[in-house]
Design a protein around this motif. Structure first.
Motif, mmCIF file in Angstrom:
data_model
loop_
_atom_site.group_PDB
_atom_site.id
_atom_site.type_symbol
_atom_site.label_atom_id
_atom_site.label_comp_id
_atom_site.label_asym_id
_atom_site.label_seq_id
_atom_site.Cartn_x
_atom_site.Cartn_y
_atom_site.Cartn_z
ATOM 1 N N MET A 44 4.352 3.765 -0.851
ATOM 2 C CA MET A 44 5.382 4.010 -1.849
ATOM 3 C C MET A 44 6.649 3.242 -1.465
ATOM 4 S SD MET A 44 4.372 6.070 -4.269
ATOM 5 C CE MET A 44 5.933 6.707 -4.903
ATOM 6 N N TYR A 60 1.291 6.687 1.462
ATOM 7 C CA TYR A 60 0.395 5.868 0.651
ATOM 8 C C TYR A 60 0.584 6.206 -0.826
ATOM 9 C CZ TYR A 60 -2.211 4.102 4.685
ATOM 10 O OH TYR A 60 -2.575 3.463 5.850
ATOM 11 N N LYS A 61 0.379 5.228 -1.678
ATOM 12 C CA LYS A 61 0.672 5.385 -3.101
ATOM 13 C C LYS A 61 -0.147 6.477 -3.774
ATOM 14 C CE LYS A 61 2.422 0.699 -3.764
ATOM 15 N NZ LYS A 61 2.277 -0.600 -4.450
ATOM 16 N N GLU A 62 -1.299 6.806 -3.241
ATOM 17 C CA GLU A 62 -2.137 7.849 -3.842
ATOM 18 C C GLU A 62 -2.225 9.091 -2.957
ATOM 19 O OE1 GLU A 62 -3.251 7.499 -6.866
ATOM 20 O OE2 GLU A 62 -2.454 5.462 -6.999
ATOM 21 N N TYR A 74 0.800 -1.228 0.000
ATOM 22 C CA TYR A 74 0.000 0.000 0.000
ATOM 23 C C TYR A 74 0.833 1.279 0.000
ATOM 24 C CZ TYR A 74 -3.348 -3.518 1.527
ATOM 25 O OH TYR A 74 -4.122 -4.651 1.608
#
Length: 257
Positions: free
Chosen positions: A19, A57-59, A17
């Protein structure tokens, strides 16, 4: 955001979940009794201190990550944050710390576990009013305590270097931007403001020149109240003109210290 069922689940599956290989470390400065202080966590199952840190978090925007991490790790919210540096030494991460924590937690982690990889970290510093902070440790930490910046305990990995870089950055910013609103109470005296600047800069300042310089910026409001209970002549209290203060943060001072 993802709700992990346990700390162990986070350690084993968090890499799905967040980076990869990027983290955030936060240096939280407070000012109390003439001392500049730093908020540190004692790492659970390792008995060593470190900065509040976490992952992106990736987003998630990195600024939002920094605020979320501080809230999750210390309970602090709605505070001033400034990104100041990226630390990328290949040897900055000590995988032995993670391995020791895994071992004490009874975790058997594969060699390619996401927490065992090299991490770049983005440094943020925060300025807070010491008197208003009631920080609490999270489940990754045993304690959450203030330490005088001149008397820090041994820190994990390169966190001592991160603290010193944050201090140097704060000193640089101090010469071109206002500092004090986040570190002092709402009402303060000119000697108290000068003490803050001297503590951050690590040097004595001429009283008359300091007062003249600060008043010339137009960011202070002199109040009719005076500090009571002092041994000498009661000094007048001041507060920051927040509109002008925030304008100075955006535009900087016309003349530096």
């Amino acid at each position: 955001m993802v709700e992990f069922k346990s700390v162990n689940e986070f350690r084993l599956k968090g890499g799905k979940y967040f980076m990869p290989c990027i983290s955030i470390d936060c240096v939280i400065f407070g000012f109390h009794a003439g001392q500049l202080k730093v908020l540190l966590l004692t790492i659970a199952n390792y008995s060593s201190c470190g900065l509040p840190a976490g992952f992106i978090y990736k987003e998630e925007h990195i600024d939002a990550s920094a605020k979320r991490i501080l809230l999750e790790r210390t309970g602090l919210s709605d505070i001033f944050l400034q990104q100041f540096y990226i630390f990328g030494d290949p040897k900055r991460c000590d995988e032995n710390i993670t391995k020791a924590v895994f071992e004490k937690a009874g975790i058997t982690a594969p060699a390619d576990n996401w927490l065992l990889q090299r991490f770049l970290t983005i440094g943020y510093y925060a300025l807070v009013d010491f008197e208003k902070v009631n920080a609490k440790p999270d489940y990754f930490s045993e304690t959450c305590e203030w330490y005088d910046i001149d008397n820090l305990p041994p820190l994990a990995m390169d966190h001592a270097q991160i603290v010193q870089k944050a201090l140097l950055t704060l000193r640089t910013h101090l010469r071109y931007e206002p500092v004090g609103y986040n570190l002092l109470p709402a009402k303060f005296t000119m000697p108290e403001l000068q003490s803050l600047y001297e503590t951050i800069l690590g040097q004595k300042l001429d009283r008359r020149n300091f007062q003249r310089k600060m008043l010339s910026y137009g960011i202070l409001k002199k109040l009719k109240e005076q500090r009571k209970g002092v041994a000498h002549k009661a000094p007048y209290l001041y507060s920051f003109d927040l509109r002008k203060y925030h304008k100075a943060l955006e535009e900087g001072f016309q003349s530096a210290w």
